[in-house]
Design an enzyme around this catalytic site. Structure first.
Site, PDB file in Angstrom:
ATOM      1  N   SER A  61      -0.920  -4.969  11.148  1.00  0.00           N
ATOM      2  CA  SER A  61       0.370  -4.322  10.926  1.00  0.00           C
ATOM      3  C   SER A  61       0.196  -2.819  10.809  1.00  0.00           C
ATOM      4  CB  SER A  61       1.019  -4.845   9.638  1.00  0.00           C
ATOM      5  OG  SER A  61       0.240  -4.461   8.512  1.00  0.00           O
ATOM      6  N   ALA A 109      -1.528   0.367   6.832  1.00  0.00           N
ATOM      7  CA  ALA A 109      -1.816  -0.709   7.780  1.00  0.00           C
ATOM      8  C   ALA A 109      -2.597  -1.815   7.087  1.00  0.00           C
ATOM      9  CB  ALA A 109      -2.617  -0.159   8.964  1.00  0.00           C
ATOM     10  N   ASP A 110      -2.601  -2.973   7.720  1.00  0.00           N
ATOM     11  CA  ASP A 110      -3.443  -4.067   7.229  1.00  0.00           C
ATOM     12  C   ASP A 110      -3.819  -4.961   8.401  1.00  0.00           C
ATOM     13  OD1 ASP A 110      -4.465  -5.188   4.548  1.00  0.00           O
ATOM     14  OD2 ASP A 110      -3.819  -6.959   5.663  1.00  0.00           O
ATOM     15  N   THR A 111      -4.962  -5.611   8.268  1.00  0.00           N
ATOM     16  CA  THR A 111      -5.468  -6.477   9.336  1.00  0.00           C
ATOM     17  C   THR A 111      -6.067  -7.738   8.729  1.00  0.00           C
ATOM     18  OG1 THR A 111      -6.082  -4.485  10.575  1.00  0.00           O
ATOM     19  CG2 THR A 111      -6.972  -6.571  11.357  1.00  0.00           C
ATOM     20  N   LYS A 121       0.831  -1.201   0.000  1.00  0.00           N
ATOM     21  CA  LYS A 121       0.000   0.000   0.000  1.00  0.00           C
ATOM     22  C   LYS A 121       0.869   1.256   0.000  1.00  0.00           C
ATOM     23  CE  LYS A 121      -3.825  -2.259   2.455  1.00  0.00           C
ATOM     24  NZ  LYS A 121      -4.568  -2.378   3.729  1.00  0.00           N
TER      25      LYS A 121
END
Length: 212
Positions: A122, A85-87, A59
């Site tokens: 993250s 961020a990522d989840t 991203k």
């Protein structure tokens, strides 16, 4: 924005997530928004920790490719920090991202009923002036009471859970009463760890501070 003895800096949030926007606002940060809109299915990894880190990095790279980076490199420019961020949700060892349809979302929620879901998230902070990038991840375990079918039906009909990792929206007023225990912080489950954000902003700005 400035603080902790750091020079003032700007923040770009690389996400359209309402929850992430709310978390940054709660923390007192001002920011602008740019979204990456990457095809997350093209990035596959077996370990959830590696996956969320790779997605946050992808991203950031995508957003940076759309920016005129020379504008951020000027000597007198304020540092600009890009936060991505990522989840994902992990259930019985399987990684779950956003549900593909209502039936998958329904199955996800039925699985969590009376069980355990692990959320791995993250955060990546990239200093666009120095090029320094600092990232990390955390894990949160969420234990649930039994979730009535009627509640699941209402969540599916409303549709919001279709747009979040694992169909899990902990802060939703229909879900929250059925959360038994959260081993970790709810902000991480919502998509952005406040502790990680603070830590990584600090780390990404250290080289920008002039020596005494």
């Amino acid at each position: 924005m400035s603080g902790n003895g750091f020079p003032s800096y700007k923040i770009i949030l690389g996400s359209s997530s309402k929850a992430r926007r709310e978390i940054l606002t709660e923390m007192g940060y001002e920011y602008t928004i740019l979204t990456a809109d990457i095809d997350e299915k093209n990035i596959r990894m077996e370990k959830p920790e590696k996956l969320v880190v790779a997605l946050a990095e992808a991203k950031a790279v995508t957003i940076m490719s759309r920016l005129q980076l020379s504008d951020f490199l000027e000597k007198d420019a304020e540092p600009t920090l890009l936060i991505t961020a990522d989840t994902v949700v992990v259930y019985e060892g399987a990684i779950r991202e956003k549900p593909t349809d209502k039936e998958e979302a329904r199955q996800f929620l039925k699985d969590y009923s009376g069980g355990l879901a692990t959320v791995v998230g993250s955060v990546l902070v990239t200093n666009l002036k120095t090029g320094i990038s600092k990232g990390g991840y955390d894990r949160v375990e969420v234990y649930f009471h039994d979730i009535p079918d009627e509640v699941i039906d209402n969540l599916i009909e409303e549709g919001i859970v279709l747009h979040v990792a694992g169909g899990l929206m902990l802060e939703h007023p229909l879900i929250w009463p059925f959360v038994e225990t959260v081993m970790g912080t709810t902000d991480s489950v919502m998509g952005l760890s406040k502790a990680l954000v603070k830590q990584l902003i600090f780390q990404s700005l250290i080289p920008s501070v002039p020596a005494d």
